[in-house]
Design an enzyme around this catalytic site. Structure first.
Site, short mmCIF file in Angstrom:
data_model
loop_
_atom_site.label_atom_id
_atom_site.label_comp_id
_atom_site.label_asym_id
_atom_site.label_seq_id
_atom_site.Cartn_x
_atom_site.Cartn_y
_atom_site.Cartn_z
N GLU A 28 0.88 -1.92 0.28
CA GLU A 28 0.25 0.33 0.20
C GLU A 28 1.19 1.36 0.00
O GLU A 28 1.22 1.34 1.12
CB GLU A 28 -0.58 0.32 1.01
CG GLU A 28 -2.27 -1.55 1.77
CD GLU A 28 -2.97 -1.57 2.96
OE1 GLU A 28 -2.37 -0.66 3.24
OE2 GLU A 28 -4.07 -1.77 2.49
N GLN A 46 -4.10 15.79 -5.61
CA GLN A 46 -3.65 15.46 -7.50
C GLN A 46 -1.93 14.71 -7.20
O GLN A 46 -1.79 15.19 -6.03
CB GLN A 46 -3.25 16.78 -8.21
CG GLN A 46 -2.93 16.81 -9.04
CD GLN A 46 -2.71 18.73 -9.93
OE1 GLN A 46 -3.58 18.93 -9.18
NE2 GLN A 46 -1.62 18.54 -10.23
N ASP A 47 -2.84 14.05 -8.79
CA ASP A 47 -1.23 12.25 -8.15
C ASP A 47 -0.48 13.14 -9.96
O ASP A 47 -1.43 13.42 -10.79
CB ASP A 47 -1.54 11.56 -8.56
CG ASP A 47 -2.48 10.88 -7.27
OD1 ASP A 47 -2.31 11.34 -6.51
OD2 ASP A 47 -3.04 9.82 -7.45
N ASN A 48 0.92 12.89 -9.12
CA ASN A 48 1.21 13.50 -10.77
C ASN A 48 2.83 12.62 -11.32
O ASN A 48 3.09 11.46 -10.36
CB ASN A 48 2.65 14.95 -10.74
CG ASN A 48 1.14 16.38 -10.15
OD1 ASN A 48 0.18 16.64 -11.38
ND2 ASN A 48 1.74 16.87 -8.85
N ARG A 58 15.70 18.27 -11.76
CA ARG A 58 14.50 19.42 -12.14
C ARG A 58 14.18 19.33 -10.31
O ARG A 58 14.18 19.35 -9.09
CB ARG A 58 12.91 18.49 -11.77
CG ARG A 58 13.04 17.48 -12.84
CD ARG A 58 12.24 16.81 -13.26
NE ARG A 58 11.90 16.23 -14.50
CZ ARG A 58 10.54 16.41 -15.60
NH1 ARG A 58 10.21 17.62 -16.33
NH2 ARG A 58 10.74 15.77 -16.89
N HIS A 61 11.93 23.17 -6.64
CA HIS A 61 10.74 24.48 -7.00
C HIS A 61 9.83 24.60 -5.68
O HIS A 61 9.76 23.11 -4.58
CB HIS A 61 9.67 24.00 -7.65
CG HIS A 61 10.42 23.24 -9.10
ND1 HIS A 61 10.51 21.99 -9.79
CD2 HIS A 61 11.36 23.96 -9.68
CE1 HIS A 61 10.97 22.23 -11.04
NE2 HIS A 61 11.66 23.42 -10.85
N LYS A 71 3.39 17.14 -0.68
CA LYS A 71 4.09 16.16 -1.12
C LYS A 71 4.44 14.90 -0.98
O LYS A 71 4.54 14.74 0.72
CB LYS A 71 4.62 16.31 -2.36
CG LYS A 71 4.62 17.74 -2.95
CD LYS A 71 6.14 18.30 -3.98
CE LYS A 71 5.50 19.36 -5.39
NZ LYS A 71 6.72 19.33 -5.53
N TYR A 131 4.89 11.73 -7.92
CA TYR A 131 3.79 12.24 -6.58
C TYR A 131 2.77 13.05 -5.84
O TYR A 131 1.73 13.16 -7.18
CB TYR A 131 4.92 13.84 -6.11
CG TYR A 131 4.56 14.76 -6.59
CD1 TYR A 131 3.87 16.10 -6.95
CD2 TYR A 131 5.54 14.41 -8.38
CE1 TYR A 131 4.09 17.09 -7.80
CE2 TYR A 131 5.63 15.70 -9.28
CZ TYR A 131 5.12 17.09 -8.88
OH TYR A 131 4.96 17.49 -10.18
N GLU A 142 4.32 29.99 -8.23
CA GLU A 142 5.77 29.88 -8.24
C GLU A 142 7.25 30.02 -8.03
O GLU A 142 7.23 31.44 -8.32
CB GLU A 142 5.90 28.89 -9.36
CG GLU A 142 5.86 29.83 -10.44
CD GLU A 142 6.42 28.60 -11.97
OE1 GLU A 142 6.36 27.82 -12.23
OE2 GLU A 142 7.26 29.69 -13.37
N ASP A 169 15.20 26.30 -14.67
CA ASP A 169 15.71 26.24 -13.04
C ASP A 169 17.11 26.16 -13.11
O ASP A 169 18.16 26.00 -11.85
CB ASP A 169 15.74 23.97 -13.16
CG ASP A 169 14.60 23.32 -12.72
OD1 ASP A 169 14.00 24.74 -12.54
OD2 ASP A 169 14.46 22.89 -12.93
#
Length: 180
Positions: A28, A46-48, A58, A61, A71, A131, A142, A169
């Site tokens: 799980e 939300q899932d990304n 990356r 942020h 997250k 995430y 942002e 970035d």
């Protein structure tokens, strides 16, 4: 309890119980009750998912209020070095970073509370990074920190001369200039 505390308030490593047999494995990755018992009552909305190749970096942020985000991050293919920086001005760990290798093999996850900048470097040939977030993304809200800010002393475990980054970035400000 499948959670490991860190020196950072609210930042926790989740090590799920994995069941394996000749068919493969099952675990799980999230269960509200287990997370609540550890004090994590975040309402994820939300899932990304992102796919990247070796050397991609990356981050770092973050989102500013009212769009700050907590997250829950994990890797389902490959391996990354996941890095967070505490940008909570009143925190005892402000300006410090935490890093952990997340991989499909170790199945560890990192719960990142609001108030952290986040990024990762891909250490394997390719990686799929997933995430959950507790707030929506807003371009107008942002922010970011420079990945190579000397004050942060982050070892990304890749050759930064060959790292693949977006122009955005590469040009985020150092910690001293962020706007949270």
């Amino acid at each position: 309890m499948p959670f490991l505390s860190t020196d950072f308030s609210g930042l926790m490593v989740f090590e799920p119980r994995v069941f394996t047999d000749d068919r493969g494995y099952f675990f799980e990755s999230y269960q509200r009750k287990i997370f609540a018992e550890a004090g994590i009552t975040t309402d994820f909305i939300q899932d990304n998912e992102a796919k990247s190749t070796f050397g991609i970096l990356r981050g770092l942020h973050y989102q500013v209020p009212p769009y700050t985000q907590a997250k829950l991050v994990r890797v389902v293919l490959g391996e990354v070095l996941d890095v967070v920086v505490d940008i909570r001005k009143n925190s005892a760990t402000y300006g410090r970073h935490f890093s952990i290798r997340l991989s499909a093999a170790n199945k560890k996850q990192l719960f990142v509370p609001r108030g952290f900048a986040h990024g990762y470097a891909v250490l394997s040939e390719e990686a799929i990074f997933c995430y959950k977030c507790d707030n929506y993304y807003s371009k107008e809200h942002e922010g970011g920190l420079r990945y190579d800010d000397p004050a942060l002393e982050i070892d990304w475990e890749i050759d930064l001369e060959k790292a693949i980054l977006t122009e955005r970035d590469r040009t985020w400000p150092d910690l001293g200039a962020h706007r949270v």
